[in-house]
Motif scaffolding. Structure first.
Motif, short mmCIF file in Angstrom:
data_model
loop_
_atom_site.label_atom_id
_atom_site.label_comp_id
_atom_site.label_asym_id
_atom_site.label_seq_id
_atom_site.Cartn_x
_atom_site.Cartn_y
_atom_site.Cartn_z
N ARG A 1 -19.50 48.50 92.19
CA ARG A 1 -19.87 49.36 91.07
C ARG A 1 -20.96 48.71 90.22
N LEU A 2 -20.83 47.41 89.98
CA LEU A 2 -21.86 46.70 89.21
C LEU A 2 -23.18 46.66 89.97
N MET A 3 -23.12 46.43 91.28
CA MET A 3 -24.35 46.45 92.09
C MET A 3 -25.02 47.82 92.01
N GLN A 4 -24.22 48.85 92.07
CA GLN A 4 -24.74 50.21 91.99
C GLN A 4 -25.43 50.43 90.66
N GLN A 5 -24.85 49.93 89.58
CA GLN A 5 -25.46 50.06 88.25
C GLN A 5 -26.77 49.28 88.16
N HIS B 1 -22.52 40.87 85.91
CA HIS B 1 -22.45 41.23 84.50
C HIS B 1 -23.59 40.56 83.73
N SER B 2 -23.85 39.29 84.04
CA SER B 2 -24.92 38.56 83.39
C SER B 2 -26.28 39.19 83.69
N MET B 3 -26.50 39.55 84.94
CA MET B 3 -27.75 40.19 85.32
C MET B 3 -27.93 41.51 84.58
N ARG B 4 -26.86 42.26 84.45
CA ARG B 4 -26.93 43.55 83.77
C ARG B 4 -27.26 43.35 82.29
N ARG B 5 -26.66 42.33 81.66
CA ARG B 5 -26.95 42.05 80.26
C ARG B 5 -28.40 41.63 80.06
N LYS B 6 -28.98 40.97 81.04
CA LYS B 6 -30.35 40.47 80.93
C LYS B 6 -31.40 41.50 81.33
N GLY B 7 -30.99 42.69 81.66
CA GLY B 7 -31.96 43.75 81.94
C GLY B 7 -31.96 44.29 83.34
#
Length: 155
Positions: free
Chosen positions: A77-81, A122-128
């Protein structure tokens, strides 16, 4: 003196939750034989201690599989996001195969490795997120991480 009759509901309740490929009866025989050290393949001939160990072992296996499915689902799910096409396993494996991400194919990740991957995602998502630019290589697709001001999604 009458011997207490054993109830096998606990065994069958856990056994029916296992994912079994092939003959279920043969699998049952193998499980019983494993917990009796090859002495028997009959549930009735198991000692009380062997029976309890067998049921406890199968319960651990079932709970580990459920935990693994839960972690895999969260990571996908995170990869998809992040924009990874999770319908294509080659792309998922190429993404996870990068040494900065997981260093292994997605299917080879165990529960602790999936937890670490989840933390990184999660960290990657927070960083953009991921850069829309991708570079094709022999081993698959490589992704670049970029930080986009104003696009700080909350975890």
């Amino acid at each position: 003196m009458a011997q207490k009759r054993r109830d096998y509901r606990r065994f069958w309740a856990v056994f029916n939750r296992l994912t079994i490929r092939g003959d279920r009866e043969e699998c049952r025989r193998q499980i019983v034989s494993q917990y009796t050290a090859g002495r028997t393949d009959s549930l009735r001939e198991m000692t009380e201690a062997e029976y309890d160990d067998c049921v406890a072992g199968m319960q651990r296996l079932v709970s580990d599989v459920a935990e693994l499915k839960k972690k895999r689902s969260a990571c996908l799910r995170l990869m998809q996001q992040l924009g990874v096409d999770t319908t294509d396993w080659d792309k998922v494996d190429a993404f996870c195969g990068d040494s900065r991400i997981a260093g292994r194919r997605f299917a080879h990740l165990d529960i602790p490795a999936l937890g670490e991957l989840q933390r990184k995602l999660h960290s990657m998502r927070r960083k953009g997120g991921l850069s829309p630019r991708t570079a094709q290589t022999e081993g698959g697709v490589k992704y670049k991480i970029r930080i986009v001001p104003g696009n700080m999604a909350q975890a």
